[in-house]
Design an enzyme around this catalytic site. Structure first.
Site, PDB file in Angstrom:
ATOM      1  N   ASN A 178       0.772  -1.392  -0.038  1.00 53.12           N
ATOM      2  CA  ASN A 178      -0.552  -0.403   0.047  1.00 53.12           C
ATOM      3  C   ASN A 178       1.309   1.278   0.093  1.00 53.12           C
ATOM      4  O   ASN A 178       0.062   2.620  -0.705  1.00 53.12           O
ATOM      5  CB  ASN A 178      -0.581  -0.009   1.430  1.00 53.12           C
TER       6      ASN A 178
ATOM      7  N   THR B 221       0.655 -14.108   6.559  1.00 51.49           N
ATOM      8  CA  THR B 221       1.880 -13.774   6.165  1.00 51.49           C
ATOM      9  C   THR B 221       2.961 -13.757   7.403  1.00 51.49           C
ATOM     10  O   THR B 221       3.838 -14.028   7.560  1.00 51.49           O
ATOM     11  CB  THR B 221       2.503 -12.948   4.944  1.00 51.49           C
ATOM     12  N   GLY B 222       2.028 -12.525   8.143  1.00 59.05           N
ATOM     13  CA  GLY B 222       2.969 -12.591   9.578  1.00 59.05           C
ATOM     14  C   GLY B 222       3.537 -14.308   9.706  1.00 59.05           C
ATOM     15  O   GLY B 222       4.395 -13.915  11.133  1.00 59.05           O
TER      16      GLY B 222
ATOM     17  N   GLU C 267       4.084  -6.129  11.612  1.00 59.40           N
ATOM     18  CA  GLU C 267       2.738  -4.417  12.020  1.00 59.40           C
ATOM     19  C   GLU C 267       1.666  -5.766  10.632  1.00 59.40           C
ATOM     20  O   GLU C 267       2.054  -5.564   9.849  1.00 59.40           O
ATOM     21  CB  GLU C 267       3.349  -3.869  11.792  1.00 59.40           C
TER      22      GLU C 267
ATOM     23  N   CYS D 140      -3.894  -0.576   6.806  1.00 64.02           N
ATOM     24  CA  CYS D 140      -4.419  -1.206   8.482  1.00 64.02           C
ATOM     25  C   CYS D 140      -5.079  -0.419   9.627  1.00 64.02           C
ATOM     26  O   CYS D 140      -5.625  -0.924   9.971  1.00 64.02           O
ATOM     27  CB  CYS D 140      -2.760  -1.526   9.017  1.00 64.02           C
TER      28      CYS D 140
ATOM     29  N   GLU E  54       6.072   0.529  16.704  1.00 63.78           N
ATOM     30  CA  GLU E  54       7.380   1.415  15.483  1.00 63.78           C
ATOM     31  C   GLU E  54       7.334   3.331  15.227  1.00 63.78           C
ATOM     32  O   GLU E  54       6.014   3.242  16.294  1.00 63.78           O
ATOM     33  CB  GLU E  54       7.120   0.808  14.152  1.00 63.78           C
TER      34      GLU E  54
HETATM   35  P1  NAD Z   1       1.088  -9.576   2.197  1.00 63.23           P
HETATM   36  O1  NAD Z   1       1.381 -10.383   3.427  1.00 63.23           O
HETATM   37  O2  NAD Z   1       0.714 -10.279   1.421  1.00 63.23           O
HETATM   38  O3  NAD Z   1       2.433  -9.605   1.824  1.00 63.23           O
HETATM   39  C1  NAD Z   1       3.449  -8.658   2.484  1.00 63.23           C
HETATM   40  C2  NAD Z   1       5.825  -8.424   1.994  1.00 63.23           C
HETATM   41  O4  NAD Z   1       5.247 -10.226   2.186  1.00 63.23           O
HETATM   42  C3  NAD Z   1       4.715  -8.917   0.357  1.00 63.23           C
HETATM   43  O5  NAD Z   1       6.373  -8.026   0.282  1.00 63.23           O
HETATM   44  C4  NAD Z   1       5.376 -10.084   0.173  1.00 63.23           C
HETATM   45  O6  NAD Z   1       6.198 -10.668  -1.434  1.00 63.23           O
HETATM   46  C5  NAD Z   1       6.058 -10.791   1.326  1.00 63.23           C
HETATM   47  N1  NAD Z   1       5.682 -12.133   1.466  1.00 63.23           N
HETATM   48  C6  NAD Z   1       4.379 -12.968   0.842  1.00 63.23           C
HETATM   49  N2  NAD Z   1       4.489 -14.024   1.766  1.00 63.23           N
HETATM   50  C7  NAD Z   1       6.741 -14.380   2.169  1.00 63.23           C
HETATM   51  C8  NAD Z   1       6.921 -14.997   3.168  1.00 63.23           C
HETATM   52  N3  NAD Z   1       6.727 -16.614   3.127  1.00 63.23           N
HETATM   53  N4  NAD Z   1       8.111 -14.795   3.531  1.00 63.23           N
HETATM   54  C9  NAD Z   1       8.232 -13.549   3.450  1.00 63.23           C
HETATM   55  N5  NAD Z   1       7.807 -13.222   3.140  1.00 63.23           N
HETATM   56  C10 NAD Z   1       6.098 -13.063   2.220  1.00 63.23           C
HETATM   57  O7  NAD Z   1       0.711  -7.960   2.796  1.00 63.23           O
HETATM   58  P2  NAD Z   1       0.359  -6.979   1.767  1.00 63.23           P
HETATM   59  O8  NAD Z   1      -1.050  -7.634   0.999  1.00 63.23           O
HETATM   60  O9  NAD Z   1       1.221  -7.056   0.890  1.00 63.23           O
HETATM   61  O10 NAD Z   1      -0.627  -6.072   2.317  1.00 63.23           O
HETATM   62  C11 NAD Z   1      -1.852  -6.213   3.229  1.00 63.23           C
HETATM   63  C12 NAD Z   1      -1.624  -6.151   4.840  1.00 63.23           C
HETATM   64  O11 NAD Z   1      -0.635  -5.418   5.296  1.00 63.23           O
HETATM   65  C13 NAD Z   1      -3.034  -6.055   5.302  1.00 63.23           C
HETATM   66  O12 NAD Z   1      -3.246  -6.964   6.547  1.00 63.23           O
HETATM   67  C14 NAD Z   1      -2.414  -4.817   6.277  1.00 63.23           C
HETATM   68  O13 NAD Z   1      -3.633  -4.782   7.452  1.00 63.23           O
HETATM   69  C15 NAD Z   1      -1.375  -5.007   6.414  1.00 63.23           C
HETATM   70  N6  NAD Z   1      -0.706  -3.808   7.028  1.00 63.23           N
HETATM   71  C16 NAD Z   1      -0.526  -3.592   8.530  1.00 63.23           C
HETATM   72  C17 NAD Z   1      -0.084  -1.511   8.095  1.00 63.23           C
HETATM   73  C18 NAD Z   1       0.300  -2.243  10.411  1.00 63.23           C
HETATM   74  O14 NAD Z   1       2.223  -1.086  10.179  1.00 63.23           O
HETATM   75  N7  NAD Z   1       0.248  -2.536  10.320  1.00 63.23           N
HETATM   76  C19 NAD Z   1       0.410  -1.356   7.575  1.00 63.23           C
HETATM   77  C20 NAD Z   1       0.011  -1.832   6.076  1.00 63.23           C
HETATM   78  C21 NAD Z   1      -0.759  -2.763   5.776  1.00 63.23           C
END
Ligand code: NAD
Length: 483
Positions: free
Chosen positions: A153, A232-233, A251, A286, A464
């Site tokens: 995003n 993913t987290g 996060e 988020c 953070e």
């Molecule tokens: P995502 O989890 O699909 O991907 C995030 C990143 O992780 C990407 O760079 C992706 O390539 C990488 N990734 C994917 N699989 C992986 C793996 N197995 N190992 C290591 N890296 C991997 O998330 P998204 O769709 O890009 O983002 C949306 C999400 O992010 C939403 O849930 C949103 O709420 C969250 N978000 C949180 C915050 C916060 O500060 N809390 C801020 C922005 C977005």
């Protein structure tokens, strides 16, 4: 080829490079599905190269004084600003976020570099009077090589703002940009190459499942900071634990409540509810307050006004200053959001506006969904419980505060919340009972540098944006001196 930027190299050890695989991944403009650029498809071999470069570079970086590191970081920020217009154009085309608010992103990134450059002197230890016969003291040391994984995003802003703390504390970083909006990272690679010592800032593009996974598995990267989805987290925590003991901070997503007491002006609440939903990023934020919980007495008045404002929002070309909302980021996001909308209809939520693609030829291609409001949403419905990460606001009513708080807390997430009442006691007592890491009282929206940000429950671990983030990139060492 309609590439909008010729820059297509990652950054490893101070050099702009292709992937060891020789493969590329193209990126699409979500407004019209045109291919607009390409990035290297990074692999495990690239991760190994980046780790070697970082390993060679970080000790000299850590040996610099905080002032010297700070000056270099400030210089990095200045060079980013020089290319802000170019970065903005690429970022808007690649993310689909509207241009007007995106103008802030480079500025936020630079602010963060300057903030951490300024507080690097706070990397202090302590002396502890545990025993009379010793001098117990602590010193902070950097981890050395740390990784930052970034969501789609705000790719450039997160890649810079959320690595500044690690740089300030003497680490070399490896940044992994998102798959679906990776192009600004190619510009960032050029700026970082010219502004930072070789090997201190490395950028590896490509798929999460390959290059992301290889980063998480690398035994010499002990500190991993992730922004992205809860799924993913959790996968990253699992994978990291298979390899070695690592410090992982997360996060993650949110399903954030905005709890409105009856002593409010419905016009003010409606404006705030729309702002808090972050339609301007298509709801892909988020911190969005995506669950609007209004007291019975105000429910109808607020719902009518919210529906009216949302129905009048201008969905259109994200490059235009007068567009309120652009397209969703990707085909995956589009089908995910539409499946939530269809599911909400099936489950009996009342659609008051949106829920479909806008009319007109302009919207025939691309990932467009009108801003959407569902009323009378019930706690058992998926749109109440799950993060949609799209332009869908769920509205519900309450009249017992205990029930409302239980409802607000009754989801897996706990990132932000917003409480609206003029009664200070009600506000503070409610804030105490809401499980969320960041709570606005009579407000929504921004969070500010210096103020910790992060989630409870499945919204994450760690905080953070403040000094805590910088300290989290250090390990404490004790010196126990016998007197
Ligand atoms: P995502 O989890 O699909 O991907 C995030 C990143 O992780 C990407 O760079 C992706 O390539 C990488 N990734 C994917 N699989 C992986 C793996 N197995 N190992 C290591 N890296 C991997 O998330 P998204 O769709 O890009 O983002 C949306 C999400 O992010 C939403 O849930 C949103 O709420 C969250 N978000 C949180 C915050 C916060 O500060 N809390 C801020 C922005 C977005």
């Amino acid at each position: 080829m309609g590439y909008i930027t010729k820059s297509d190299r990652m950054l490893i050890g101070g050099e702009l490079v292709a992937s060891a695989s020789g493969q590329w991944e193209e990126s699409i403009n979500p407004a019209n599905e045109a291919v607009i650029g390409r990035v290297p498809a990074g692999t495990k071999a690239d991760v190994d190269r980046a780790v070697e470069a970082a390993k060679g570079a970080w000790p000299a970086w850590a040996d610099k004084s905080p002032k010297e590191r700070g000056e270099i970081m400030r210089g990095f920020g200045e060079k980013l600003r020089e290319r802000a217009a170019e970065i903005l154009a690429v970022e808007v085309a690649d993310t689909g976020n509207t241009v007007a608010p995106m103008r802030g992103d480079v500025g936020h990134a630079v602010d963060s570099l300057n903030y951490y450059a300024g507080i690097a002197h706070e990397l202090k230890g302590e002396t502890i009077p545990a025993t009379p016969g010793h001098l117990h003291m602590t010193v902070r040391e950097p981890y050395g090589i740390v990784a930052r994984i970034v969501p789609f995003n705000h790719p450039l802003m997160f890649a810079v703002a959320r690595t500044a703390a690690a740089l300030a504390s003497g680490n070399a970083v490896i940044v992994k940009p998102p798959e679906t909006s990776p192009l600004s990272a190619m510009l960032l690679a050029e700026v970082a190459r010219d502004a930072l010592p070789a090997g201190i800032f490395n950028i590896l593009t490509g798929a999460g499942a390959t290059v992301g996974d290889a980063i998480v598995r690398h035994p010499e990267i002990k500190r991993i900071a992730f922004i992205g989805s809860a799924r993913t987290g959790m996968a990253i925590q699992r994978t990291a634990a298979e390899v070695s003991v690592k410090h992982v901070t997360l996060e993650l997503g949110g399903k954030n409540p905005m709890l409105v007491f009856p002593d409010n002006d419905p016009d003010e609440i409606a404006q705030a509810a729309v702002k808090g939903m972050n339609f301007t990023w298509q709801g892909q934020s988020c911190g969005s307050t995506s669950r609007l919980m209004v007291h019975d007495e105000l429910y109808d008045a607020v719902l009518e006004r919210v529906t009216d404002i949302v129905a009048r929002m201008r969905v259109g070309d994200p490059m235009r200053d007068d567009s309120d909302m652009g397209p969703l980021n990707s085909a995956i996001q589009y089908s995910k959001v539409m499946s939530y909308i269809d599911g909400a209809r099936d489950e009996g939520a009342r659609l008051t506006t949106g829920g479909n693609r806008p009319d007109g030829d302009f919207f025939k291609k691309g990932y467009w969904v009108r801003p959407t409001v569902f009323a009378d949403v019930k706690p058992n419905m998926r749109i109440w419980r799950e993060e949609i990460f799209g332009p869908v606001l769920s509205v519900s009513r309450w009249n017992s505060l205990d029930d409302a708080i239980a409802l607000a807390n009754g989801v897996e997430y706990g990132l932000t919340a917003s409480i609206w009442t003029r009664d200070i006691k009600d506000a503070l007592r409610t804030a105490r009972r809401i499980n969320a890491g960041h709570i606005w009282i009579n407000g929504v929206g921004p969070h500010y540098l210096g103020v910790p940000y992060g989630g409870m429950k499945n919204s994450g671990v760690g905080r953070e944006e403040g000094i805590e983030e910088m300290l989290s990139y250090t390990e404490t060492k004790v010196l126990n001196i016998i007197l």
